[in-house]
Enzyme design. Structure first.
Site, short mmCIF file in Angstrom:
data_model
loop_
_atom_site.label_atom_id
_atom_site.label_comp_id
_atom_site.label_asym_id
_atom_site.label_seq_id
_atom_site.Cartn_x
_atom_site.Cartn_y
_atom_site.Cartn_z
N ARG A 36 10.35 7.85 1.78
CA ARG A 36 9.52 7.45 0.66
C ARG A 36 8.10 7.92 0.89
O ARG A 36 7.47 7.58 1.90
CB ARG A 36 9.58 5.92 0.48
CG ARG A 36 10.99 5.40 0.29
CD ARG A 36 11.05 3.89 0.31
NE ARG A 36 10.64 3.36 1.61
CZ ARG A 36 10.58 2.07 1.90
NH1 ARG A 36 10.93 1.17 1.00
NH2 ARG A 36 10.21 1.66 3.10
N GLU B 117 9.55 -2.92 9.64
CA GLU B 117 10.15 -4.09 9.01
C GLU B 117 11.67 -4.01 9.11
O GLU B 117 12.24 -2.92 9.16
CB GLU B 117 9.76 -4.20 7.52
CG GLU B 117 8.30 -4.54 7.27
CD GLU B 117 8.01 -4.85 5.81
OE1 GLU B 117 8.97 -5.12 5.05
OE2 GLU B 117 6.83 -4.81 5.44
N LYS C 259 -1.37 -7.27 5.93
CA LYS C 259 -0.42 -7.62 4.88
C LYS C 259 0.09 -9.04 5.07
O LYS C 259 0.13 -9.55 6.20
CB LYS C 259 0.75 -6.63 4.85
CG LYS C 259 1.43 -6.38 6.19
CD LYS C 259 2.41 -5.21 6.07
CE LYS C 259 3.01 -4.84 7.42
NZ LYS C 259 3.93 -3.69 7.33
N ARG D 4 13.28 4.57 4.71
CA ARG D 4 14.14 3.40 4.53
C ARG D 4 15.54 3.79 4.99
O ARG D 4 16.15 4.73 4.45
CB ARG D 4 14.15 2.97 3.08
CG ARG D 4 15.31 2.04 2.65
CD ARG D 4 15.43 0.76 3.46
NE ARG D 4 14.24 -0.06 3.43
CZ ARG D 4 13.99 -0.99 2.53
NH1 ARG D 4 14.84 -1.21 1.54
NH2 ARG D 4 12.88 -1.72 2.62
N ASP E 13 12.56 -0.21 7.83
CA ASP E 13 11.51 0.73 7.51
C ASP E 13 10.96 1.33 8.80
O ASP E 13 10.62 0.58 9.74
CB ASP E 13 10.38 0.05 6.73
CG ASP E 13 10.85 -0.49 5.38
OD1 ASP E 13 11.86 0.04 4.86
OD2 ASP E 13 10.22 -1.41 4.85
N ASN F 227 14.47 -5.56 6.68
CA ASN F 227 14.63 -6.24 5.40
C ASN F 227 16.04 -6.80 5.27
O ASN F 227 17.01 -6.05 5.21
CB ASN F 227 14.34 -5.27 4.25
CG ASN F 227 12.91 -4.76 4.29
OD1 ASN F 227 12.01 -5.39 3.77
ND2 ASN F 227 12.71 -3.61 4.91
N ARG G 292 0.72 2.91 0.47
CA ARG G 292 2.00 2.24 0.25
C ARG G 292 3.01 3.23 -0.29
O ARG G 292 2.76 3.91 -1.29
CB ARG G 292 1.84 1.07 -0.72
CG ARG G 292 0.86 0.02 -0.25
CD ARG G 292 0.66 -1.06 -1.30
NE ARG G 292 0.16 -0.50 -2.56
CZ ARG G 292 0.06 -1.18 -3.69
NH1 ARG G 292 0.45 -2.45 -3.74
NH2 ARG G 292 -0.42 -0.62 -4.78
N LYS H 130 9.21 -9.64 8.39
CA LYS H 130 8.09 -9.26 9.25
C LYS H 130 8.00 -10.10 10.52
O LYS H 130 7.10 -9.88 11.34
CB LYS H 130 6.79 -9.34 8.46
CG LYS H 130 6.72 -8.36 7.29
CD LYS H 130 5.40 -8.47 6.54
CE LYS H 130 5.36 -7.53 5.35
NZ LYS H 130 6.30 -7.92 4.29
#
Length: 318
Positions: free
Chosen positions: A226, A282, A162, A212, A274, A284, A234, A127
């Protein structure tokens, strides 16, 4: 020569066999003739310039409950001499234990390929690394200040709050424009975490999915969309979201083209980004997931693409 692979991950006994990306990577390595070791981050040690892990050799399979077999007792292995590749695959939280592991693994990078590069994992937390690309993101604030969070909400309406170093959708909150819980939430975050938190403008199109996208050595290799379950914002699969097949939009291809070269240059071979409604949220790099779902929908073998990239890097070192 047989490739020797050590996998630093969580307890293999507890993984979700049907969806675990680390297991998929181990299975592909094994199919290529590699020998495998498993160890926990807590099993690392360093002395006199050598980094060792208390590891166990194993084989892996696909049958839940019988998806691995130990080939011997734990033994101390030298991560610079006894293996060719280390996969750093333990799940966050990205805490001081995680950071310490990156420092230790950085000491063997001269001899052993660590995936992803541990120094770059340390320098590119999900993040925070994404903040390098503000024009690709939704409006975003990183702060510990209630006043700044209140002002941000006044300007942008509903917000998502978050923790900076969480994972799998843990502690992600939607706060509407008139919700009186924001002060209490900021107080709670301050009591639980020492770090600032992230505030982002809420993107209502998250109901249509949080995509993703997996990049391998900077190139997109596949994606899933997703969907959050009813009553949720979420969409993480670990939080009850569901996956559906998808392709890449021109905007998503643009995002990949922008960030891909930097990922490759940093040695971040396996990355999951994401994207919601064309906005990058994000990047990751610690322990990306999604390989099983992507390959199930697309009939692909993304672990093979990752191992091809790894072996190319190994060859370049020889």
């Amino acid at each position: 020569m047989t490739m020797r692979v050590a996998v630093q991950m969580d307890r293999i006994e507890t993984i979700n066999v049907a969806g675990d990306s680390s297991l998929a990577l181990m299975q592909e390595a094994q199919a290529r003739g590699a020998s495998l070791f498993h160890y926990l981050a807590d099993d690392l040690s360093a002395e006199n310039g050598r980094v060792r892990a208390l590891a166990r050799p194993l084989t892996v399979g696909s049958q839940p409950g019988a998806h691995f077999e130990w080939l011997g007792p734990p033994r101390s292995i030298d991560l610079a001499d006894d293996v060719d590749v280390v996969l750093m695959r333990q799940d966050p939280p990205f805490d001081m234990g995680y950071i310490t592991a990156t420092h230790l693994l950085e000491q063997v990078q001269h001899a052993t390929l660590v995936v992803n590069d541990p120094a770059q994992v340390r320098n590119a937390p999900e993040k925070l690394f994404v903040l390098r690309f503000p024009d690709l993101m939704p409006p975003t604030l990183v702060t510990k200040s209630l006043a700044e969070a209140m002002d941000f909400r006044a300007r942008h309406g509903a917000i998502v709050v978050k923790p900076l170093y969480g994972n799998a959708g843990t502690a992600v909150f939607l706060i509407d424009k008139n919700d009186g819980n924001l002060p209490a939430l900021v107080e709670l975050f301050g009591s639980v975490w020492r770090e600032p938190f992230m505030v982002q403008a809420f993107l209502p199109d998250v109901a249509l999915g949080d995509k993703r996208i997996v990049l391998v050595d900077g190139q997109p290799a596949g994606a899933i969309n997703r969907l959050p379950k009813q009553g949720e914002i979420r969409s993480n699969l670990a939080a009850g979201g569901s996956a559906q097949p998808t392709g890449l939009t021109p905007r998503e291809q643009e995002i990949c083209a922008r960030i891909g070269p930097e990922l490759k240059q940093r040695g971040l071979i396996f990355v999951g980004i994401d994207v919601i409604a064309g906005c990058l949220t994000e990047i990751n790099v610690t322990s990306p997931t999604g390989l099983r779902a992507i390959d199930r929908f697309n009939g692909t073998n993304t672990p093979a693409v990752i191992w091809d990239a790894i072996t190319t890097r190994l060859s370049a070192r020889a």
